[in-house]
Design an enzyme around this catalytic site. Sequence first.
Site, PDB file in Angstrom:
ATOM      1  CG  ASP A 118     -73.535 118.103  23.905  1.00 40.60           C
ATOM      2  OD1 ASP A 118     -72.840 119.134  23.906  1.00 40.60           O
ATOM      3  OD2 ASP A 118     -74.402 117.859  24.768  1.00 40.60           O
ATOM      4  CE1 TYR A 123     -76.645 115.600  30.274  1.00 39.70           C
ATOM      5  CE2 TYR A 123     -75.351 115.088  28.327  1.00 39.70           C
ATOM      6  CZ  TYR A 123     -76.158 115.956  29.037  1.00 39.70           C
ATOM      7  OH  TYR A 123     -76.486 117.180  28.489  1.00 39.70           O
ATOM      8  CE  LYS A 148     -73.717 119.946  27.767  1.00 42.55           C
ATOM      9  NZ  LYS A 148     -74.023 118.567  27.406  1.00 42.55           N
ATOM     10  CG  HIS A 181     -74.806 120.714  32.789  1.00 43.27           C
ATOM     11  ND1 HIS A 181     -74.569 119.360  32.815  1.00 43.27           N
ATOM     12  CD2 HIS A 181     -75.914 120.884  32.028  1.00 43.27           C
ATOM     13  CE1 HIS A 181     -75.494 118.748  32.087  1.00 43.27           C
ATOM     14  NE2 HIS A 181     -76.326 119.649  31.603  1.00 43.27           N
TER      15      HIS A 181
END
Length: 371
Positions: A118, A123, A148, A181
């Site tokens: 995930d 990120y 996302k 997101h």
Amino acid sequence: MLFSQGYQQLPTFDKGAGEHDSFQRKEPRKRRFSLLGIAVIVIIMCASLPRIIRSRGFWAACHGPQRNSSTLAKLPSHYTLPSGDKIPSVALGVWQAGKGEVGSAVTTALKAGYRHIDGAWIYRNEEEVGQALKASSVPREELWLTSKLWNTFHAPEDIEPALDQSLSMLGTDYLDLYLIHWPIAFKKEGANVLDEDLTADPYPTWQKLEELVDKGKIRNIGISNFNIRRIQNLTANKLKYQPAVNQVELNFWNPQPELLKWSKENGLLLEAYSPLGSNTQVGKSLAVPEVKDIASKLGITPAQVIISWSVQRGTIVLPKSVTASRIVENLDVFEIPQEDFEKLEEAAALHPPQRVVNPSNGWKLPFDVFE
Ligand code: A2P
């Protein structure tokens, strides 16, 4: 030591002479019987000692909990989405897995048997994740990759280029799951400038995502950090594809029983991020008395209790770790006996909800994103 203590406690038979002498001289039959008694006790102790040592309680007290996958029932390894796709119930979460460590975490996870990673564009580690995936021998079709769409890319014309970036960094030509997101859209220019229209109405964003499903670049689409009001705001439109999942913070400190109940009633699968309470609360989570008690009772670790509880609640769980032993540990989920499950559920609901993640202030939103 134990044996000599036992021997000393045997009754003496001669008040006048030395103990040993009195045995030999005056009570030969009693001595024979006493020695026989000692032998019987020793045999019984020797026979039961390994069993006592192997027992979970003794082992847990001396060495911490052992994993006991052989005696506990396993929980479902997958859930089925509306598309018919089967999504693995435990994923490696890579939020806050830094550069230089996320690649080896993914490699360890794949070797341990994880098939679900995930991630997200924001990120900033998708490239390293992609390199680890490429270096592994796991075929693409066996993997479940989630990414996302970041807040700055909600405008329909920005979605496909953002998706393409994630695809290229991950080294794949499709995602298994792509989520909005946050229910918050930012304008491209400026830092965190709210796009009020696309925040108030996410349907144009959703329609574009549906188009990308039809184009084959995404298998399933979903949402993240949406509360019930915001979900209904989206699903009030005539959607071609319903959201497959809603990924939200779910842990002991923020268990969200109402959202969970509503989601089950409405056929929307939840994904639990920060299941252990993230790096700020993990220590506190693992020290919860109910968690510790269940762990030692079942002979599993406190982290496994919490992760198992998440799956048993009917959610997907996304524990993050960059530590090899923990990555391996976190994949093993076990059925918690119903009364212990309920104890945990009650304990989690006893305190006021406490979120780890709420960026409303940080983003200077004129409202709370969860209200
Ligand atoms: P690390 O990544 O250094 O191993 P969450 O999944 O709720 O976001 O929690 C992540 C935090 O929990 C990280 O600090 C992670 O540390 C830690 N963690 C993950 N798995 C375990 C585990 N099995 N035991 C203890 N800490 C863990």
